[in-house]
Design a protein around this motif. Structure first.
Motif, PDB file in Angstrom:
ATOM      1  N   ALA A   1       0.816  -1.215   0.000  1.00 33.60           N
ATOM      2  CA  ALA A   1       0.000   0.000   0.000  1.00 33.60           C
ATOM      3  C   ALA A   1       0.848   1.262   0.000  1.00 33.60           C
ATOM      4  O   ALA A   1       0.366   2.336  -0.389  1.00 33.60           O
ATOM      5  N   LEU A   2       2.118   1.150   0.396  1.00 24.11           N
ATOM      6  CA  LEU A   2       3.003   2.314   0.447  1.00 24.11           C
ATOM      7  C   LEU A   2       3.764   2.533  -0.852  1.00 24.11           C
ATOM      8  O   LEU A   2       4.440   3.559  -0.999  1.00 24.11           O
ATOM      9  N   LEU A   3       3.698   1.592  -1.778  1.00 28.97           N
ATOM     10  CA  LEU A   3       4.588   1.602  -2.932  1.00 28.97           C
ATOM     11  C   LEU A   3       3.894   2.078  -4.197  1.00 28.97           C
ATOM     12  O   LEU A   3       2.734   1.745  -4.454  1.00 28.97           O
ATOM     13  N   ASP A   4       4.633   2.831  -4.981  1.00 33.75           N
ATOM     14  CA  ASP A   4       4.165   3.266  -6.291  1.00 33.75           C
ATOM     15  C   ASP A   4       4.784   2.346  -7.341  1.00 33.75           C
ATOM     16  O   ASP A   4       5.812   2.646  -7.945  1.00 33.75           O
ATOM     17  N   TYR A   5       4.173   1.176  -7.510  1.00 34.22           N
ATOM     18  CA  TYR A   5       4.692   0.192  -8.472  1.00 34.22           C
ATOM     19  C   TYR A   5       3.584  -0.198  -9.429  1.00 34.22           C
ATOM     20  O   TYR A   5       2.459  -0.498  -9.008  1.00 34.22           O
ATOM     21  N   ARG A   6       3.888  -0.179 -10.726  1.00 35.70           N
ATOM     22  CA  ARG A   6       2.935  -0.574 -11.756  1.00 35.70           C
ATOM     23  C   ARG A   6       3.559  -1.693 -12.583  1.00 35.70           C
ATOM     24  O   ARG A   6       4.613  -1.492 -13.209  1.00 35.70           O
ATOM     25  N   PRO A   7       2.959  -2.886 -12.593  1.00 38.23           N
ATOM     26  CA  PRO A   7       3.542  -4.003 -13.346  1.00 38.23           C
ATOM     27  C   PRO A   7       3.789  -3.672 -14.811  1.00 38.23           C
ATOM     28  O   PRO A   7       4.765  -4.156 -15.409  1.00 38.23           O
ATOM     29  N   GLU A   8       2.925  -2.839 -15.397  1.00 34.18           N
ATOM     30  CA  GLU A   8       3.110  -2.516 -16.821  1.00 34.18           C
ATOM     31  C   GLU A   8       4.412  -1.755 -17.061  1.00 34.18           C
ATOM     32  O   GLU A   8       4.964  -1.785 -18.175  1.00 34.18           O
ATOM     33  N   ASP A   9       4.920  -1.068 -16.042  1.00 35.80           N
ATOM     34  CA  ASP A   9       6.198  -0.375 -16.202  1.00 35.80           C
ATOM     35  C   ASP A   9       7.346  -1.372 -16.367  1.00 35.80           C
ATOM     36  O   ASP A   9       8.300  -1.122 -17.117  1.00 35.80           O
ATOM     37  N   SER A  10       7.262  -2.498 -15.658  1.00 32.65           N
ATOM     38  CA  SER A  10       8.296  -3.531 -15.805  1.00 32.65           C
ATOM     39  C   SER A  10       8.263  -4.133 -17.196  1.00 32.65           C
ATOM     40  O   SER A  10       9.309  -4.411 -17.803  1.00 32.65           O
ATOM     41  N   VAL A  11       7.070  -4.336 -17.735  1.00 34.77           N
ATOM     42  CA  VAL A  11       6.939  -4.865 -19.097  1.00 34.77           C
ATOM     43  C   VAL A  11       7.530  -3.878 -20.096  1.00 34.77           C
ATOM     44  O   VAL A  11       8.301  -4.251 -20.993  1.00 34.77           O
ATOM     45  N   ALA A  12       7.197  -2.596 -19.936  1.00 37.37           N
ATOM     46  CA  ALA A  12       7.712  -1.572 -20.855  1.00 37.37           C
ATOM     47  C   ALA A  12       9.233  -1.471 -20.767  1.00 37.37           C
ATOM     48  O   ALA A  12       9.915  -1.276 -21.782  1.00 37.37           O
ATOM     49  N   LEU A  13       9.779  -1.601 -19.554  1.00 39.62           N
ATOM     50  CA  LEU A  13      11.224  -1.539 -19.388  1.00 39.62           C
ATOM     51  C   LEU A  13      11.909  -2.685 -20.115  1.00 39.62           C
ATOM     52  O   LEU A  13      12.906  -2.481 -20.840  1.00 39.62           O
ATOM     53  N   VAL A  14      11.390  -3.889 -19.958  1.00 42.96           N
ATOM     54  CA  VAL A  14      11.995  -5.034 -20.631  1.00 42.96           C
ATOM     55  C   VAL A  14      11.806  -4.923 -22.143  1.00 42.96           C
ATOM     56  O   VAL A  14      12.708  -5.260 -22.923  1.00 42.96           O
ATOM     57  N   ASP A  15      10.662  -4.426 -22.583  1.00 38.12           N
ATOM     58  CA  ASP A  15      10.477  -4.187 -24.021  1.00 38.12           C
ATOM     59  C   ASP A  15      11.575  -3.271 -24.554  1.00 38.12           C
ATOM     60  O   ASP A  15      12.161  -3.518 -25.618  1.00 38.12           O
ATOM     61  N   ALA A  16      11.844  -2.182 -23.831  1.00 35.61           N
ATOM     62  CA  ALA A  16      12.847  -1.218 -24.285  1.00 35.61           C
ATOM     63  C   ALA A  16      14.248  -1.818 -24.258  1.00 35.61           C
ATOM     64  O   ALA A  16      15.059  -1.576 -25.170  1.00 35.61           O
ATOM     65  N   LEU A  17      14.547  -2.612 -23.231  1.00 38.60           N
ATOM     66  CA  LEU A  17      15.866  -3.227 -23.143  1.00 38.60           C
ATOM     67  C   LEU A  17      16.096  -4.241 -24.261  1.00 38.60           C
ATOM     68  O   LEU A  17      17.186  -4.315 -24.839  1.00 38.60           O
ATOM     69  N   THR A  18      15.075  -5.020 -24.573  1.00 37.55           N
ATOM     70  CA  THR A  18      15.245  -6.016 -25.637  1.00 37.55           C
ATOM     71  C   THR A  18      15.312  -5.373 -27.017  1.00 37.55           C
ATOM     72  O   THR A  18      15.770  -6.008 -27.974  1.00 37.55           O
ATOM     73  N   ALA A  19      14.877  -4.110 -27.120  1.00 35.14           N
ATOM     74  CA  ALA A  19      14.952  -3.403 -28.407  1.00 35.14           C
ATOM     75  C   ALA A  19      16.273  -2.674 -28.596  1.00 35.14           C
ATOM     76  O   ALA A  19      16.541  -2.155 -29.696  1.00 35.14           O
ATOM     77  N   LEU A  20      17.110  -2.614 -27.556  1.00 35.61           N
ATOM     78  CA  LEU A  20      18.383  -1.897 -27.663  1.00 35.61           C
ATOM     79  C   LEU A  20      19.300  -2.558 -28.682  1.00 35.61           C
ATOM     80  O   LEU A  20      19.448  -3.789 -28.697  1.00 35.61           O
ATOM     81  N   PRO A  21      19.958  -1.760 -29.504  1.00 32.91           N
ATOM     82  CA  PRO A  21      20.968  -2.350 -30.397  1.00 32.91           C
ATOM     83  C   PRO A  21      22.212  -2.735 -29.604  1.00 32.91           C
ATOM     84  O   PRO A  21      22.728  -1.936 -28.815  1.00 32.91           O
ATOM     85  N   ILE A  22      22.673  -3.960 -29.763  1.00 38.48           N
ATOM     86  CA  ILE A  22      23.872  -4.444 -29.080  1.00 38.48           C
ATOM     87  C   ILE A  22      24.905  -4.796 -30.143  1.00 38.48           C
ATOM     88  O   ILE A  22      24.678  -5.710 -30.949  1.00 38.48           O
TER      89      ILE A  22
END
Length: 521
Positions: A243-264
């Protein structure tokens, strides 16, 4: 009202309305009038962070350190800022300017000790706490802080004595009960169940205290085998924390989406020779065994175990000029995708660690959540080795669920959110293995605790080291450990016949489903 006071009041009104440019202008006007005012520089640093300007925030914090404040309130703010930017030499210089510890006010001794503890400098923290205790031997804040430092250093009998003294004097100090619950297995003959319950049920318990007490209650009830009640206490604790935390599961999905799209670049998949000490990154989910692996590696004469470091995060914040919360966020990834000098990131990382390093050929950086940063690590530090700890999903999940992380792992207090984050972690690690073949060694926790020599031979070979039998003797290590495994890792290598989650299998079905591996029956 003086013109200075009016200008400060105006700045604070702008800051309250998140009008960062206007607030900055007001404080810059004050700085022009009083160039060496540490408080004004600190306010500029805070506002720059809130406005998303990491480099300005960092520069203002260093300028505040150069102003050499001595007022206790300013010093307390300054050292917090310096630790945010990993400016440890400046932090130490700030303490030295105050004179011998015997002349430093006790509240500041506690503040410095807290910052040193965050930096894994537990002996330095304890020295300050020893002085605080000498002057105020019965102060509950001193006793609980010193008890926690002694836990990190593996001095458990002393830690228990200090924490018992704290609760005898101030039983409302919830942190002491939480630490005591984790120190040892409690028994029907010797336990704190009644005392913890009494504190949890007293009127108007502060929310943070209630959370610590509920986690402590769960641990004691679990030790006593009262699993139904232990589960109820755990769910009470998790709901209150969530109840004290500002966490949204969709943010984790978006973060991983962005990381997997990074050019390596292809070159990042190749380990390069090292000119200096070789970083060994140990990554994985929290509670996956990373502390155990680091403790084993630290037993090698050519490896220095440095614990959980945020130096890579600091280097990436500097490179992207973004003060992200936690080790990484979507904005940082987006800015990195737009272009980052990764060679400069690597230099920043190693330069920032120079004060820590000894003569060893390698050092460990054991921040589990660096699994999110593997793409950056591979490009910034081509000489680095990366070890990924894999552990059974249910074991990791349950261990996360019952651990109180005061700052990390906001996903770990809800069964579905925990399972969902684990799935994103799996997706990202599979991606890193595809795009960086050969850069990451998978280390299986179950194999590590059952066949430690065979696994450590593989690990040391991957790291370019010889195997040393002394690595397997970790029970007597005096190295400080400030993770959730501070107690368990001192017990040596333990392979459980029955997982800790087994008595809670029915209640854990939603987690198993979220993990994609429903339990039988």
């Amino acid at each position: 009202m003086s013109s200075d006071a009016a200008l400060r009041q105006q700045a604070e009104r702008h800051a309250d309305r998140q009008e960062w440019a206007q607030a900055t202008a007001c404080f810059e006007a004050l700085r022009a009038r009083h160039p060496g005012d540490a408080d004004v520089l600190l306010q500029l640093s805070y506002i720059a962070s809130l406005a998303g300007r990491y480099r300005d925030a960092h520069a203002h914090a260093l300028a505040a350190a150069q102003a050499a404040p001595t007022r206790p309130d300013e010093v307390a703010q300054l050292i917090s800022r310096l630790r945010t930017f990993n400016e440890v030499p400046a932090l130490r210089a700030c303490l030295a300017r105050l004179g011998p510890p015997a002349r430093v006010p006790v509240p500041l001794l506690l503040a410095f000790a807290g910052q040193f503890s965050h930096l894994n400098l537990h002996e330095e923290a304890l020295a300050l706490l020893d002085e605080a205790r000498r002057r105020e031997p019965g102060h509950p804040s001193v006793l609980v802080a010193r008890g926690q430092a002694l836990v990190y250093l593996g001095r458990f009998a002393e830690a228990e004595a200090e924490l018992r003294a704290c609760v005898a004097r101030a039983p409302q100090v919830s942190r002491a009960w939480w630490l005591l619950a984790g120190l040892k297995t409690q028994t029907p003959e010797a336990n704190d169940l009644a005392a913890i319950h009494a504190q949890l049920t007293r009127p108007q318990v502060p929310r943070e205290a209630a959370i610590e007490l509920a986690f402590a209650l769960h641990k004691v009830l679990d030790d006593l085998g009262r699993h139904d009640e232990a589960w109820q206490a755990l769910m009470l604790a998790c709901r209150a924390k969530r109840a004290l935390l500002d966490y949204r599961p969709e943010d984790s999905v978006a973060l991983v989406d962005a990381l997997t799209a990074l050019p390596i670049p292809d070159a990042a998949a190749v380990v390069q020779p090292a000119d200096g000490p070789v970083p060994i990154f140990i990554v994985g989910m929290h509670r996956s065994g990373t502390t155990l692996l680091e403790q084993l590696l630290h037993g090698h004469p050519q490896v220095q175990g440095l614990g959980e470091l945020y130096d890579l995060t600091v280097a990436m914040r500097e490179a992207t000029d973004h003060p992200c919360r936690g080790p990484i966020d979507l904005t940082l990834v987006q800015r990195a995708a737009a272009g980052v000098d990764f060679a400069a990131v690597g230099r920043h990382y190693l330069d920032g660690l120079a004060w820590r390093l000894g003569p060893e050929a390698c050092f460990t950086d054991k921040l589990p959540s660096n699994f999110l940063n593997i793409g950056f690590i591979a490009q910034a530090l081509p000489q680095a080795r990366i070890l990924h700890l894999r552990r059974d999903a249910m074991e990791v999940g349950f261990s996360n669920l019952r651990e109180l992380f005061h700052e990390a792992a906001p996903y770990s207090y809800d069964l579905q959110e925990l399972g969902g984050f684990y799935r994103q972690y799996q997706r990202l690690m599979a991606h890193w293995q595809r795009v960086l073949p050969g850069r990451i060694l998978e280390v299986d926790y179950a194999a590590l605790v059952r066949r430690p020599e065979a696994v450590m031979r593989e690990v040391t070979a991957f790291c370019g080291l010889s195997f040393e039998p002394a690595m397997l003797d970790i029970a007597g290590s005096r190295r400080g450990v400030s993770t959730a495994s501070a107690v368990s890792v001192r017990q040596g290598i333990v392979a459980r016949a029955t997982p800790k989650w087994a008595p809670y299998a029915a209640a854990l079905q939603p987690l198993a489903t979220a993990l994609g591996q429903p339990l039988a029956g």
